[in-house]
Design an enzyme around this catalytic site. Structure first.
Site, PDB file in Angstrom:
ATOM      1  N   ASP A 196      98.508  -4.312  65.072  1.00 62.69           N
ATOM      2  CA  ASP A 196      97.269  -3.539  65.130  1.00 62.69           C
ATOM      3  C   ASP A 196      97.525  -2.355  66.054  1.00 62.69           C
ATOM      4  O   ASP A 196      98.649  -2.162  66.522  1.00 62.69           O
ATOM      5  CB  ASP A 196      96.095  -4.393  65.638  1.00 62.69           C
ATOM      6  CG  ASP A 196      94.754  -3.948  65.058  1.00 62.69           C
ATOM      7  OD1 ASP A 196      94.466  -2.726  65.084  1.00 62.69           O
ATOM      8  OD2 ASP A 196      93.985  -4.816  64.591  1.00 62.69           O
ATOM      9  N   GLY A 211     100.896  -0.214  66.292  1.00 67.96           N
ATOM     10  CA  GLY A 211     101.227   0.856  65.371  1.00 67.96           C
ATOM     11  C   GLY A 211     100.031   1.263  64.542  1.00 67.96           C
ATOM     12  O   GLY A 211      98.886   0.897  64.843  1.00 67.96           O
ATOM     13  N   ASP A 212     100.293   2.013  63.478  1.00 67.86           N
ATOM     14  CA  ASP A 212      99.263   2.564  62.602  1.00 67.86           C
ATOM     15  C   ASP A 212      99.522   2.084  61.185  1.00 67.86           C
ATOM     16  O   ASP A 212     100.549   2.419  60.578  1.00 67.86           O
ATOM     17  CB  ASP A 212      99.320   4.094  62.667  1.00 67.86           C
ATOM     18  CG  ASP A 212      98.329   4.775  61.735  1.00 67.86           C
ATOM     19  OD1 ASP A 212      97.571   4.067  61.041  1.00 67.86           O
ATOM     20  OD2 ASP A 212      98.324   6.021  61.698  1.00 67.86           O
ATOM     21  N   PHE A 213      98.603   1.290  60.628  1.00 67.03           N
ATOM     22  CA  PHE A 213      98.879   0.724  59.305  1.00 67.03           C
ATOM     23  C   PHE A 213      98.757   1.737  58.170  1.00 67.03           C
ATOM     24  O   PHE A 213      99.027   1.421  57.023  1.00 67.03           O
ATOM     25  CB  PHE A 213      98.065  -0.532  59.004  1.00 67.03           C
ATOM     26  CG  PHE A 213      96.568  -0.462  59.164  1.00 67.03           C
ATOM     27  CD1 PHE A 213      95.839   0.653  58.788  1.00 67.03           C
ATOM     28  CD2 PHE A 213      95.874  -1.561  59.668  1.00 67.03           C
ATOM     29  CE1 PHE A 213      94.460   0.696  58.910  1.00 67.03           C
ATOM     30  CE2 PHE A 213      94.490  -1.535  59.796  1.00 67.03           C
ATOM     31  CZ  PHE A 213      93.788  -0.407  59.409  1.00 67.03           C
ATOM     32  N   HIS A 231      87.628  -4.034  53.831  1.00 71.49           N
ATOM     33  CA  HIS A 231      86.204  -3.696  53.663  1.00 71.49           C
ATOM     34  C   HIS A 231      85.752  -2.562  54.584  1.00 71.49           C
ATOM     35  O   HIS A 231      84.684  -1.977  54.379  1.00 71.49           O
ATOM     36  CB  HIS A 231      85.322  -4.936  53.840  1.00 71.49           C
ATOM     37  CG  HIS A 231      85.105  -5.375  55.254  1.00 71.49           C
ATOM     38  ND1 HIS A 231      84.070  -6.192  55.628  1.00 71.49           N
ATOM     39  CD2 HIS A 231      85.795  -5.112  56.396  1.00 71.49           C
ATOM     40  CE1 HIS A 231      84.117  -6.419  56.926  1.00 71.49           C
ATOM     41  NE2 HIS A 231      85.151  -5.787  57.413  1.00 71.49           N
TER      42      HIS A 231
END
Length: 332
Positions: A196, A211-213, A231
């Site tokens: 995350d 990190g950055d998904f 969602h």
């Protein structure tokens, strides 16, 4: 109840939300844990005006959150007990989030319905997560409210799905690791990592990577789990996240989405529909039907294999997806 009386009661929902929020803020339920108190005794204990507080307490008694006793004291009901911290089924965190952070955002709903956009952003002038980044105290409350729900859902997920079949797993967007901790307790042989934003996972008690998904997730695991992630996002952003996972997952890998699944008719699952309205208000994402999830997955190079219900009251399903051999979008 007549239709007119029912509509009048629904119209007063804004009052009930704020009564509950005040009670949660002042920890009224905790103050009543050892037995009934008068309004004056409670006012002294929680730091409030006794006259105003008495009227709030009577409002809560009218909703059966408290009981007003013949001698003038107030006592907890089984419902009111759930406003306490640390009790099984506690909803204090949810009340704090809904009565505070969420409540004001609904002022932007009409404009959003007329002209599009996200109500929260219309009111606050920034995205929900940008707002949380700028307000650490509200962010902490939001994370706290999510943790209670996450624990309930995690128990239902590990009961419904056997994670022992995997050797390696990545929990993508897993927050502080509530679900991953439950998975590791149920399947101690799994080597797993939580992924995350760095500031979210910093204090996690499970193995973690920040990190950055939208850019990259840890590669090569047998299974990837995204719980209550998709969602939050529009269709385009959801597909972008799923494509990031597709680039990381082996062709034999399994993708697990933990999400509410919208019913064909609202009456079939009102809780899922209410959650969809929360998402509409705050984030611009949406809850989806199983068919809508299948479309997103297909666009990202996956195939929806099956949808597993979890325990009653959990509010989520486990959507099991495989890589689609004819739709390898890892270069997308």
């Amino acid at each position: 109840m007549t239709p007119a009386a029912r509509l009048a009661r629904l119209t007063d929902g804004y009052v009930v939300t704020q009564l509950l929020w005040v009670a949660a803020e002042l920890r009224i339920a905790d103050a009543l844990a050892d037995g009934p108190r008068t309004a004056e005794e409670l006012a002294t204990q929680v730091g409030a005006d006794a006259g105003v507080l008495r009227r709030v307490l009577r409002g809560l008694a009218a909703e059966e959150v408290l009981e007003d006793l013949p001698d003038g004291r107030f006592a907890l009901t089984a419902t009111g007990r759930l406003l306490r911290d640390g009790v099984e089924g506690s909803q204090r965190g949810a009340v704090l989030a809904r009565g505070g952070l969420y409540y004001g955002a609904l002022a932007g709903l009409l404009d959003a319905v007329r002209d599009g956009g996200v109500p929260f952003e219309r009111v606050h002038g920034r995205t929900f997560f940008d707002h949380l980044d700028a307000h650490p105290a509200e962010s902490a409350r939001f994370q706290g409210s999510m943790a209670v729900r996450a624990a309930r859902e995690a128990a239902a997920v590990v009961e419904a799905y056997d994670f022992r079949r995997f050797r390696t797993l990545v929990d993508v967007g897993g927050g502080t690791g509530v679900l991953l901790a439950a998975i590791l307790r149920a399947a101690p042989g799994v080597s797993a990592v939580l992924f995350d934003r760095p500031e979210v996972v910093r204090d996690a008690q499970v193995p973690h990577v920040g990190g950055d998904f939208f850019a990259e997730v840890p590669a090569g695991a047998e299974a990837y789990v995204l719980s209550r992630v998709i969602h939050d996002w529009s269709d385009a952003d959801a597909v972008a996240i799923l494509r990031t996972v597709r680039r990381a997952i082996p062709d034999t890998g399994t993708l697990l989405l933990v999400e509410a699944v919208l019913p064909a008719r609202a009456a079939d699952d009102p809780a899922a529909v209410r959650m969809d309205v929360h998402i509409l208000t705050l984030l611009g994402g949406q809850e989806r039907t199983a068919a809508e999830f299948a479309v997103l997955l297909d666009a990202a190079g996956f195939r929806l294999d099956r949808v597993l219900p979890t325990g009653p009251g959990s509010g989520v399903h486990v959507l099991v997806a495989r890589t689609a051999p004819d739709r390898d979008d890892r270069s997308a």
